[in-house]
Scaffold this motif. Sequence first.
Motif, PDB file in Angstrom:
ATOM      1  N   LEU A   1       3.571  -3.948   0.190  1.00  0.00           N
ATOM      2  CA  LEU A   1       4.197  -3.118   0.680  1.00  0.00           C
ATOM      3  C   LEU A   1       3.741  -2.731   2.218  1.00  0.00           C
ATOM      4  N   GLN A   2       4.646  -2.912   2.707  1.00  0.00           N
ATOM      5  CA  GLN A   2       3.937  -2.001   3.764  1.00  0.00           C
ATOM      6  C   GLN A   2       5.069  -1.936   4.965  1.00  0.00           C
ATOM      7  N   GLN A   3       4.951  -0.415   5.491  1.00  0.00           N
ATOM      8  CA  GLN A   3       6.653  -0.059   6.468  1.00  0.00           C
ATOM      9  C   GLN A   3       5.811   1.186   7.042  1.00  0.00           C
ATOM     10  N   PRO A   4       4.521   0.642   7.993  1.00  0.00           N
ATOM     11  CA  PRO A   4       3.711   1.353   9.027  1.00  0.00           C
ATOM     12  C   PRO A   4       4.465   3.172   8.763  1.00  0.00           C
ATOM     13  N   PRO A   5       3.316   3.483   8.976  1.00  0.00           N
ATOM     14  CA  PRO A   5       2.173   3.901   8.177  1.00  0.00           C
ATOM     15  C   PRO A   5       1.778   3.649   7.226  1.00  0.00           C
ATOM     16  N   GLN A   6       2.779   3.604   6.550  1.00  0.00           N
ATOM     17  CA  GLN A   6       2.970   4.003   5.139  1.00  0.00           C
ATOM     18  C   GLN A   6       2.396   1.910   4.181  1.00  0.00           C
ATOM     19  N   ARG A   7       1.766   2.495   3.214  1.00  0.00           N
ATOM     20  CA  ARG A   7       1.746   0.966   2.623  1.00  0.00           C
ATOM     21  C   ARG A   7       1.299   1.472   0.950  1.00  0.00           C
ATOM     22  N   MET A   8       2.393   0.488   0.214  1.00  0.00           N
ATOM     23  CA  MET A   8       2.282   0.743  -1.070  1.00  0.00           C
ATOM     24  C   MET A   8       1.461  -1.315  -1.558  1.00  0.00           C
ATOM     25  N   SER A   9       0.946  -0.861  -2.921  1.00  0.00           N
ATOM     26  CA  SER A   9       0.863  -1.693  -3.926  1.00  0.00           C
ATOM     27  C   SER A   9       1.113  -1.733  -5.500  1.00  0.00           C
ATOM     28  N   GLY A  10       1.756  -2.769  -5.739  1.00  0.00           N
ATOM     29  CA  GLY A  10       1.885  -2.845  -7.307  1.00  0.00           C
ATOM     30  C   GLY A  10       1.370  -4.027  -7.874  1.00  0.00           C
ATOM     31  N   GLU A  11       1.863  -4.296  -9.526  1.00  0.00           N
ATOM     32  CA  GLU A  11       1.309  -5.514 -10.294  1.00  0.00           C
ATOM     33  C   GLU A  11       3.218  -6.450  -9.859  1.00  0.00           C
ATOM     34  N   ARG A  12       4.005  -5.623  -9.392  1.00  0.00           N
ATOM     35  CA  ARG A  12       5.519  -6.532  -9.833  1.00  0.00           C
ATOM     36  C   ARG A  12       6.128  -6.217  -8.480  1.00  0.00           C
ATOM     37  N   PHE A  13       6.733  -6.858  -8.089  1.00  0.00           N
ATOM     38  CA  PHE A  13       7.869  -6.481  -6.696  1.00  0.00           C
ATOM     39  C   PHE A  13       9.242  -6.761  -7.332  1.00  0.00           C
ATOM     40  N   ASP A  14      10.348  -6.510  -6.838  1.00  0.00           N
ATOM     41  CA  ASP A  14      11.449  -6.692  -6.708  1.00  0.00           C
ATOM     42  C   ASP A  14      12.379  -5.998  -5.697  1.00  0.00           C
ATOM     43  N   ALA A  15      13.403  -6.599  -5.153  1.00  0.00           N
ATOM     44  CA  ALA A  15      14.526  -6.837  -4.314  1.00  0.00           C
ATOM     45  C   ALA A  15      14.811  -7.436  -4.154  1.00  0.00           C
ATOM     46  N   TRP A  16      16.760  -6.688  -3.632  1.00  0.00           N
ATOM     47  CA  TRP A  16      17.596  -7.169  -4.137  1.00  0.00           C
ATOM     48  C   TRP A  16      18.349  -6.844  -2.713  1.00  0.00           C
ATOM     49  N   ILE A  17      18.641  -8.285  -1.957  1.00  0.00           N
ATOM     50  CA  ILE A  17      18.745  -8.184  -0.636  1.00  0.00           C
ATOM     51  C   ILE A  17      20.603  -7.676  -0.610  1.00  0.00           C
ATOM     52  N   HIS A  18      21.297  -8.161  -1.266  1.00  0.00           N
ATOM     53  CA  HIS A  18      22.747  -7.397  -1.286  1.00  0.00           C
ATOM     54  C   HIS A  18      22.456  -5.942  -1.277  1.00  0.00           C
ATOM     55  N   ASP A  19      22.168  -5.507  -1.775  1.00  0.00           N
ATOM     56  CA  ASP A  19      21.883  -4.069  -2.265  1.00  0.00           C
ATOM     57  C   ASP A  19      20.804  -3.291  -1.020  1.00  0.00           C
ATOM     58  N   ASN A  20      20.432  -3.810  -0.680  1.00  0.00           N
ATOM     59  CA  ASN A  20      18.815  -3.561   0.157  1.00  0.00           C
ATOM     60  C   ASN A  20      18.358  -2.811  -0.335  1.00  0.00           C
ATOM     61  N   GLN A  21      17.614  -2.986  -1.715  1.00  0.00           N
ATOM     62  CA  GLN A  21      17.097  -2.453  -2.379  1.00  0.00           C
ATOM     63  C   GLN A  21      15.887  -2.848  -2.567  1.00  0.00           C
ATOM     64  N   ALA A  22      14.740  -2.205  -3.185  1.00  0.00           N
ATOM     65  CA  ALA A  22      13.111  -3.237  -3.369  1.00  0.00           C
ATOM     66  C   ALA A  22      12.633  -1.608  -3.892  1.00  0.00           C
ATOM     67  N   ARG A  23      11.609  -2.436  -4.778  1.00  0.00           N
ATOM     68  CA  ARG A  23      10.865  -1.775  -5.845  1.00  0.00           C
ATOM     69  C   ARG A  23       9.992  -2.605  -6.236  1.00  0.00           C
ATOM     70  N   LEU A  24       8.556  -1.783  -6.388  1.00  0.00           N
ATOM     71  CA  LEU A  24       6.985  -2.187  -6.884  1.00  0.00           C
ATOM     72  C   LEU A  24       7.394  -1.576  -8.852  1.00  0.00           C
ATOM     73  N   THR A  25       6.679  -2.013  -9.065  1.00  0.00           N
ATOM     74  CA  THR A  25       5.906  -1.376 -10.473  1.00  0.00           C
ATOM     75  C   THR A  25       4.720  -2.017 -10.910  1.00  0.00           C
ATOM     76  N   ASP A  26       4.462  -1.066 -11.641  1.00  0.00           N
ATOM     77  CA  ASP A  26       3.038  -1.464 -12.876  1.00  0.00           C
ATOM     78  C   ASP A  26       1.465  -1.050 -11.797  1.00  0.00           C
ATOM     79  N   ASN A  27       1.304  -0.125 -12.087  1.00  0.00           N
ATOM     80  CA  ASN A  27      -0.376   0.401 -11.085  1.00  0.00           C
ATOM     81  C   ASN A  27       0.322  -0.219 -10.232  1.00  0.00           C
ATOM     82  N   VAL A  28       1.297   0.911  -9.844  1.00  0.00           N
ATOM     83  CA  VAL A  28       1.458   1.825  -7.960  1.00  0.00           C
ATOM     84  C   VAL A  28       0.768   2.515  -7.681  1.00  0.00           C
ATOM     85  N   ARG A  29       0.373   2.065  -6.443  1.00  0.00           N
ATOM     86  CA  ARG A  29      -0.901   2.934  -5.770  1.00  0.00           C
ATOM     87  C   ARG A  29      -0.128   2.762  -3.779  1.00  0.00           C
ATOM     88  N   GLY A  30      -0.172   4.219  -3.434  1.00  0.00           N
ATOM     89  CA  GLY A  30       0.131   3.728  -2.210  1.00  0.00           C
ATOM     90  C   GLY A  30      -0.525   4.615  -1.442  1.00  0.00           C
TER      91      GLY A  30
END
Length: 202
Positions: free
Chosen positions: A157-186
């Motif tokens: 997941l990138q939003q320059p200049p930030q970036r994050m990685s994880g084993e699983r990703f979830d986003a709920w577009i109607h709620d404008n929410q996103a989540r990375l889980t499991d072994n998250v690094r940023g």
Amino acid sequence: MAALSRLLRSSYRFWLLLLLLLLGGLLTWLDPWRPAPPGPVPTDEAGEPDYFLENVRLTRYDAQGVAHQRLTSPRLVHTPHDDVTRALTPLAHLIDREGRLWVASGATGRLGPGGNPLTLSGEARLFAPEELWQLDTDILHFDADTGHAWSDTPALLQQPPQRMSGERFDAWIHDNQARLTDNVRGHHPPARRTATNEESDP
């Protein structure tokens, strides 16, 4: 009299030959205007398709008749026994309940029975133009009924200049929410401080 008869006979043959040449030239000129025949029927381990479409734009509407998903692809193939539609290099425009646009793409795509869910494979990407964040993963799923996008494969997941990685990703577009889980690094670089020209008091 015989000379006149020969002249008329040769004149008749001349005009018949000229007419045949004109018809041949007309058919040759009209031939490029005929539509090209369809390509060979695609084969797939999923079975023989009942139809395929080329250079297509597919639009899905919700129960209120509002367009909420558009898919463009150079080729769509539908197999009837599993009611699955497969797409080559699909580009999907997803519209949430607030009218925000989300863009998803991949090397291949698959629409499940009834057109849901959408699964993108091979360099799958989800992009949020308003927030300017981008998700890259190998397999991305999207449920149009709930607005839930997810990936069970490692995601960046990138939003320059930030970036994050994880084993699983979830986003709920109607709620404008996103989540990375499991072994998250940023990687979050510190904000640069701007120097002021104000002189400090003694």
